[in-house]
Design a protein around this motif. Sequence first.
Motif, PDB file in Angstrom:
ATOM      1  N   ARG A   1       0.825  -1.204   0.000  1.00  0.00           N
ATOM      2  CA  ARG A   1       0.000   0.000   0.000  1.00  0.00           C
ATOM      3  C   ARG A   1       0.862   1.257   0.000  1.00  0.00           C
ATOM      4  O   ARG A   1       0.590   2.218  -0.729  1.00  0.00           O
ATOM      5  CB  ARG A   1      -0.953   0.008   1.202  1.00  0.00           C
ATOM      6  N   ILE A   2       1.890   1.266   0.820  1.00  0.00           N
ATOM      7  CA  ILE A   2       2.793   2.422   0.884  1.00  0.00           C
ATOM      8  C   ILE A   2       3.440   2.691  -0.472  1.00  0.00           C
ATOM      9  O   ILE A   2       3.488   3.836  -0.947  1.00  0.00           O
ATOM     10  CB  ILE A   2       3.863   2.179   1.962  1.00  0.00           C
ATOM     11  N   ILE A   3       3.932   1.636  -1.103  1.00  0.00           N
ATOM     12  CA  ILE A   3       4.613   1.787  -2.392  1.00  0.00           C
ATOM     13  C   ILE A   3       3.651   2.226  -3.482  1.00  0.00           C
ATOM     14  O   ILE A   3       3.963   3.112  -4.294  1.00  0.00           O
ATOM     15  CB  ILE A   3       5.331   0.472  -2.761  1.00  0.00           C
ATOM     16  N   LEU A   4       2.467   1.645  -3.511  1.00  0.00           N
ATOM     17  CA  LEU A   4       1.469   2.041  -4.513  1.00  0.00           C
ATOM     18  C   LEU A   4       1.009   3.477  -4.304  1.00  0.00           C
ATOM     19  O   LEU A   4       0.680   4.183  -5.260  1.00  0.00           O
ATOM     20  CB  LEU A   4       0.271   1.095  -4.458  1.00  0.00           C
ATOM     21  N   ALA A   5       0.991   3.928  -3.064  1.00  0.00           N
ATOM     22  CA  ALA A   5       0.538   5.286  -2.761  1.00  0.00           C
ATOM     23  C   ALA A   5       1.529   6.348  -3.204  1.00  0.00           C
ATOM     24  O   ALA A   5       1.129   7.426  -3.664  1.00  0.00           O
ATOM     25  CB  ALA A   5       0.270   5.429  -1.262  1.00  0.00           C
ATOM     26  N   SER A   6       2.818   6.083  -3.076  1.00  0.00           N
ATOM     27  CA  SER A   6       3.791   7.176  -3.151  1.00  0.00           C
ATOM     28  C   SER A   6       4.929   6.973  -4.140  1.00  0.00           C
ATOM     29  O   SER A   6       5.921   7.711  -4.090  1.00  0.00           O
ATOM     30  CB  SER A   6       4.369   7.426  -1.748  1.00  0.00           C
ATOM     31  N   THR A   7       4.818   5.990  -5.031  1.00  0.00           N
ATOM     32  CA  THR A   7       5.851   5.804  -6.057  1.00  0.00           C
ATOM     33  C   THR A   7       5.204   5.418  -7.377  1.00  0.00           C
ATOM     34  O   THR A   7       4.036   5.030  -7.435  1.00  0.00           O
ATOM     35  CB  THR A   7       6.861   4.697  -5.683  1.00  0.00           C
ATOM     36  N   ASN A   8       5.999   5.514  -8.442  1.00  0.00           N
ATOM     37  CA  ASN A   8       5.607   5.037  -9.760  1.00  0.00           C
ATOM     38  C   ASN A   8       6.511   3.878 -10.165  1.00  0.00           C
ATOM     39  O   ASN A   8       7.567   3.658  -9.555  1.00  0.00           O
ATOM     40  CB  ASN A   8       5.712   6.168 -10.788  1.00  0.00           C
ATOM     41  N   LYS A   9       6.119   3.136 -11.191  1.00  0.00           N
ATOM     42  CA  LYS A   9       6.931   2.012 -11.659  1.00  0.00           C
ATOM     43  C   LYS A   9       8.334   2.491 -12.024  1.00  0.00           C
ATOM     44  O   LYS A   9       8.517   3.579 -12.543  1.00  0.00           O
ATOM     45  CB  LYS A   9       6.267   1.329 -12.845  1.00  0.00           C
ATOM     46  N   ALA A  10       9.311   1.646 -11.722  1.00  0.00           N
ATOM     47  CA  ALA A  10      10.735   1.891 -11.985  1.00  0.00           C
ATOM     48  C   ALA A  10      11.372   2.881 -11.012  1.00  0.00           C
ATOM     49  O   ALA A  10      12.565   3.165 -11.110  1.00  0.00           O
ATOM     50  CB  ALA A  10      10.980   2.333 -13.422  1.00  0.00           C
ATOM     51  N   ASP A  11      10.609   3.396 -10.051  1.00  0.00           N
ATOM     52  CA  ASP A  11      11.200   4.267  -9.034  1.00  0.00           C
ATOM     53  C   ASP A  11      12.150   3.468  -8.139  1.00  0.00           C
ATOM     54  O   ASP A  11      12.025   2.242  -8.003  1.00  0.00           O
ATOM     55  CB  ASP A  11      10.102   4.894  -8.161  1.00  0.00           C
ATOM     56  N   LEU A  12      13.094   4.184  -7.521  1.00  0.00           N
ATOM     57  CA  LEU A  12      14.089   3.561  -6.641  1.00  0.00           C
ATOM     58  C   LEU A  12      13.687   3.767  -5.186  1.00  0.00           C
ATOM     59  O   LEU A  12      13.528   4.906  -4.725  1.00  0.00           O
ATOM     60  CB  LEU A  12      15.469   4.160  -6.904  1.00  0.00           C
ATOM     61  N   ILE A  13      13.540   2.660  -4.473  1.00  0.00           N
ATOM     62  CA  ILE A  13      13.112   2.668  -3.069  1.00  0.00           C
ATOM     63  C   ILE A  13      14.262   2.224  -2.175  1.00  0.00           C
ATOM     64  O   ILE A  13      14.996   1.296  -2.509  1.00  0.00           O
ATOM     65  CB  ILE A  13      11.899   1.739  -2.882  1.00  0.00           C
ATOM     66  N   LEU A  14      14.411   2.866  -1.041  1.00  0.00           N
ATOM     67  CA  LEU A  14      15.481   2.564  -0.087  1.00  0.00           C
ATOM     68  C   LEU A  14      14.889   2.187   1.259  1.00  0.00           C
ATOM     69  O   LEU A  14      13.939   2.813   1.736  1.00  0.00           O
ATOM     70  CB  LEU A  14      16.384   3.791   0.083  1.00  0.00           C
ATOM     71  N   ASP A  15      15.469   1.158   1.878  1.00  0.00           N
ATOM     72  CA  ASP A  15      15.134   0.794   3.260  1.00  0.00           C
ATOM     73  C   ASP A  15      16.445   0.667   4.025  1.00  0.00           C
ATOM     74  O   ASP A  15      17.192  -0.299   3.841  1.00  0.00           O
ATOM     75  CB  ASP A  15      14.361  -0.522   3.304  1.00  0.00           C
ATOM     76  N   PRO A  16      16.781   1.640   4.894  1.00  0.00           N
ATOM     77  CA  PRO A  16      18.073   1.620   5.590  1.00  0.00           C
ATOM     78  C   PRO A  16      18.151   0.657   6.772  1.00  0.00           C
ATOM     79  O   PRO A  16      19.236   0.454   7.314  1.00  0.00           O
ATOM     80  CB  PRO A  16      18.241   3.068   6.051  1.00  0.00           C
TER      81      PRO A  16
END
Length: 266
Positions: free
Chosen positions: A205-220
């Motif tokens: 849900r978080i990813i679908l809400a605030s990113t688009n396909k091919a975006d780069l996501i980070l989890d530290p």
Amino acid sequence: MQTYYEKKDLKLFLGDCIETLEKITPETIDMIFVDPPYHLSNNGFTCQAGKAVCVNKGDWDKSSGVQKDFDFHQKWIACCKRVLKPSGTIWVCGTYHSIYSCGFALQKSNFKILNDICWFKPNASPNLSCRYFTASHETLLWAKKDSKSKHIFNYETMKNGEWDHDKIKQPNKQMRSVWAINTPKMSEKTFGKHPTQKPLELLRRIILASTNKADLILDPFTGSSTTGIAALELGRKFIGIDAEKQYLDLSIKRFEQAFSKKDKLW
């Protein structure tokens, strides 16, 4: 910065999150999800699967005192801000033990808080002492880099998507700031579990809400990389960082299983 695992659009780094974040190119990350230590390892007890178990998770979860814990949150938040794109957002998860400190640190770093989300857990564990209200939610802070930046919010997806599992979400109505999502399913723990593992549905849900396909996501603080699994499923790129080798090994098993499932679909 030691690359521990790399495959297609995924990278895992073994090491201290602050030291690793300092080596990432500035303004390259579209979204950051952070599940930092809650500093709850105080020799107490909680309920898990109907049994009393010690709350201790590891040295990484022990408190160093209010001020030092806050200083730590300020440091990783400053590092996250450096690598976040101007249009990027950050999500921070926590309980009352940590979330207020994180929220203040976000504000001191001039992030603009967009929402606080109440993640309600319908299947939360009971309170053993019977001297407190049963803790059945965590808080998610969603913030953009500053008050002037333009962030991504996929409004239509949130309003009209299929959210049948969430008894609070009404069809064709705006997504509210209270989400009813169960804790991780047994199928998400096939190779073992992280003590603070988040459910896939929450990260989807978080990813679908605030990113688009091919975006780069980070989890530290990637742990068992639920964020990365959701990113892979939804066609995003991912970078995960963790100081604990055992949880990166668990992450790799989950990724290999996910890649195997994707290959079969093709």
